[in-house]
Design an enzyme around this catalytic site. Structure first.
Site, PDB file in Angstrom:
ATOM      1  N   GLY A  55      25.163  -7.743  26.892  1.00 39.42           N
ATOM      2  CA  GLY A  55      25.870  -6.947  25.718  1.00 39.42           C
ATOM      3  C   GLY A  55      25.241  -5.500  25.669  1.00 39.42           C
ATOM      4  O   GLY A  55      24.884  -5.089  26.473  1.00 39.42           O
TER       5      GLY A  55
ATOM      6  N   ASP B 291      29.107 -12.249  19.914  1.00 40.52           N
ATOM      7  CA  ASP B 291      29.462 -11.263  18.845  1.00 40.52           C
ATOM      8  C   ASP B 291      30.670 -10.438  18.984  1.00 40.52           C
ATOM      9  O   ASP B 291      31.256  -9.830  18.166  1.00 40.52           O
ATOM     10  CB  ASP B 291      28.448 -10.354  18.630  1.00 40.52           C
ATOM     11  CG  ASP B 291      27.058 -11.101  18.227  1.00 40.52           C
ATOM     12  OD1 ASP B 291      26.998 -12.314  17.986  1.00 40.52           O
ATOM     13  OD2 ASP B 291      25.917 -10.625  18.528  1.00 40.52           O
TER      14      ASP B 291
HETATM   15  O1  F6P Z   1      23.757 -11.511  20.264  1.00 38.39           O
HETATM   16  C1  F6P Z   1      23.934 -12.846  19.928  1.00 38.39           C
HETATM   17  C2  F6P Z   1      23.322 -13.286  19.055  1.00 38.39           C
HETATM   18  O2  F6P Z   1      23.662 -14.660  18.987  1.00 38.39           O
HETATM   19  C3  F6P Z   1      23.538 -12.726  17.604  1.00 38.39           C
HETATM   20  O3  F6P Z   1      24.636 -13.228  16.978  1.00 38.39           O
HETATM   21  C4  F6P Z   1      22.450 -12.893  16.917  1.00 38.39           C
HETATM   22  O4  F6P Z   1      22.097 -12.248  15.621  1.00 38.39           O
HETATM   23  C5  F6P Z   1      21.279 -12.969  17.653  1.00 38.39           C
HETATM   24  O5  F6P Z   1      22.032 -13.095  19.136  1.00 38.39           O
HETATM   25  C6  F6P Z   1      20.110 -13.961  17.744  1.00 38.39           C
HETATM   26  O6  F6P Z   1      19.329 -13.360  18.638  1.00 38.39           O
HETATM   27  P1  F6P Z   1      18.214 -14.363  19.410  1.00 38.39           P
HETATM   28  O7  F6P Z   1      18.464 -15.366  20.293  1.00 38.39           O
HETATM   29  O8  F6P Z   1      17.182 -13.244  19.828  1.00 38.39           O
HETATM   30  O9  F6P Z   1      17.734 -15.099  18.262  1.00 38.39           O
END
Ligand code: F6P
Length: 385
Positions: A122, A147
């Protein structure tokens, strides 16, 4: 239909690398498989998979993805290669501080005599990839995130699956909200974009949808819920994006983001990023606060369901398998054509090349006049404004 036509490569390709970085999403393995089946199966190249995103390149941890290694992957969730959110130019060091490890990645790329590297990820991945392109690496990327906020592409690998999961959750919440005459607030992922909450909210028939792009007024949300009660529906489903904001907070966030984007020195950038992350941390629990406010304003009981990582797990949808296969096979054609420094973007029925450097510069948020927003309003969904 497709805009990509295979042409004869200018330089014979022998060996390429691949990595997945950032948060995992369903369909990553389908994309790795598509790259592998085309590169190894069709063209006889070697394919090296780096473990855990860019960290695997820094530490030279990899696996050979031969024909046997590509079997049984299409339907698997997650990523067989592992992933991480590491930024090569700012790797934490024991005892505090960070170190720029970009040179280690360039060294790994050269040591393996790679002709190209496929990076699937991403926004963060595209920023990292842009820095490596500047160091001379031949990179082709694929957009992936639940997202759907990657700039300059209509679609991202994993979004459709997460949308389906979030929609099913909203479907299920209806019967319990109805039975208990409650407000149920479902917090849906999406970082600073509202695609997931909006899409699932419409598909799952949410009564209120709150997204970061449309700052909300809690009084207006409460008024919409009270109106439903007056009309005999004394329950409501609220789909709230994790990044949704009340109006006052939205102004603060806009200022913090502008400060970060305008910072012209490393010191100023670091300070701006720290301020932003402190602000994000302070907002933790905002959905619980919203529930409390709505209880006070409507005199209905409110409950919160945080969907969290359920949205990222499990088997990819048909759409994501198709998208991943199409993008993955196209990535190999990009490499054959020498179209380096480009992301394979999906635009309507077509695939187009978009410079990774451009993708790295922004995120794709929901436009105020997007037809999803219009459709939600037309079916009388409260958008909080
Ligand atoms: O980028 C995808 C995502 O799932 C977002 O929707 C969310 O804010 C974030 O990653 C969560 O991040 P991590 O996996 O670092 O907790």
């Amino acid at each position: 239909m497709a805009t990509i036509k295979p042409i004869k490569s200018t330089k014979p390709i022998k060996r390429i690398g691949i990595l997945t970085a950032g948060g995992d999403s369903p369909g990553l393995n389908a994309a790795i498989r598509a790259v592998g089946k085309t590169a190894v199966g069709q063209y006889g190249w070697e394919l090296i998979g780096f473990r855990d995103g860019f960290l695997g390149m820094i530490e030279d941890r990899w696996v050979n993805l031969d024909k046997r290694g590509l079997v049984g992957m299409l339907t698997l969730g997650g990523t067989v290669l592992g992933t991480s959110r590491d930024k090569p130019h700012r790797m934490p060091v024991a005892g505090g501080g960070t170190r720029d490890m970009t040179a280690a990645i360039v060294k790994t790329y050269r040591r393996h005599k790679l002709d190209a590297l496929v990076c699937i990820g991403g926004g963060g991945t595209h920023k990292n990839a842009a820095r490596l392109i500047a160091q001379g690496l031949n990179i082709v990327s694929l957009p992936k995130t639940i997202d759907n906020d990657v700039a300059l592409t209509d679609d991202t690998i994993g979004f459709d699956t997460a949308l389906g999961i979030a929609t099913e959750v909203l479907d299920r919440l209806h019967s319990t909200a109805h039975s208990h005459h409650r407000i149920i607030i479902a917090e849906i992922m999406g970082h600073r974009a509202g695609w997931l909450a909006l899409g699932a909210g419409i598909a799952g028939g949410a009564d209120v949808i709150l997204i970061p792009e449309i700052p909300y007024d809690v009084e207006k949300v409460a008024a919409a819920i009270r109106l439903r009660s007056e009309h005999g529906s004394n329950f409501s489903i609220v789909a709230v994006a994790e990044g949704a904001l009340p109006k006052a907070d939205a102004t603060e966030l806009t200022q913090l983001l502008a400060r970060r984007d305008k910072a012209s020195t490393d010191v100023a950038r670091k300070a701006a990023k720290q301020a932003l992350s402190a602000w994000d941390k302070a907002r933790a629990g905002h959905t619980m606060r919203l529930a409390k406010q709505l209880e006070e304003l409507t005199h209905l009981e409110a409950r919160v369901t945080i969907l969290g990582y359920v949205q990222r797990g499990g088997t990819p949808s048909c759409h994501d398998r198709l998208l991943a296969t199409r993008l993955g096979t196209a990535a190999v054609e990009f490499i054959r054509e020498g179209k380096f420094g480009q992301m394979v973007a999906s635009r309507g029925d077509n695939l187009v090349a978009v410079p990774i450097a451009k993708v790295a510069k922004s995120i794709k948020v929901v436009p105020a006049n997007h037809w999803w927003v219009e459709a939600a309003r037309r079916v009388a969904t409260c958008m909080g404004d």
